[in-house]
Design an enzyme around this catalytic site. Sequence first.
Site, PDB file in Angstrom:
ATOM      1  CB  SER A 191      25.229  23.473 121.724  1.00  0.00           C
ATOM      2  OG  SER A 191      26.641  23.500 121.892  1.00  0.00           O
ATOM      3  NE  ARG A 192      20.273  29.963 122.552  1.00  0.00           N
ATOM      4  CZ  ARG A 192      21.210  30.641 122.970  1.00  0.00           C
ATOM      5  NH1 ARG A 192      22.390  30.053 123.821  1.00  0.00           N
ATOM      6  NH2 ARG A 192      21.295  31.917 122.843  1.00  0.00           N
TER       7      ARG A 192
END
Length: 213
Positions: A191-192
């Site tokens: 999710s970065r």
Amino acid sequence: MNRDISSIRRDYQFEDLLEDSSPSNPMQLFDTWLDNAIESCPEDPTAMILSTVDQNQKPHARVVLLKQRNEEGFSFFTNYDSNKGEQLAQNKNACLTFFWPSLSRQIRIEGEIKKVSRAASEAYFSSRPKGSQLAATASEQSKVVSSRESLHKKFDELEQQYIDSTVPCPENWGGYALEAKYIEFWQGRPSRLHDRLSYKLENTHWLRSRLAP
């Protein structure tokens, strides 16, 4: 371009990079990550982007190969009269960036660069394959050449000249070592929410901080 490159992405699923499991000295972590890369990334695991700045404050970047990591710093070898050599003569500040996609890891190293000793340059030059030695001697790196044929002709002439003798290390060829002042480790995460640990040299001690992704 007809491709929609904005949609190209992948999620990262790798281990955490946490303070509790990271050494206080970034060189230890660098060596571990480089060993991992050598074992896992067979194609150019020592490749790094060297970024320099010219006299007009314009940045330049290219890929070179790390050849030594010791008390002097992170070393690579090149022609001193090349574009990067001229830029480093004007501004000794530089940055090295390693990126290993298969491990989702990046290391960025900032510091000052200086030439290694002539003895170290000659020792490394003598360890290179003869073809690489001849190419380094034949090439006026970064200069305009009239044709590929002219470069090959010079190479062939040198090959005949040194067919039964050792190729001497050119005076304008040698190594540089970057002495790190700042090192940042990046580990890709889902999710970065990537992990970023930075190490900044203060006097003789490294200060470690976590950065937002």
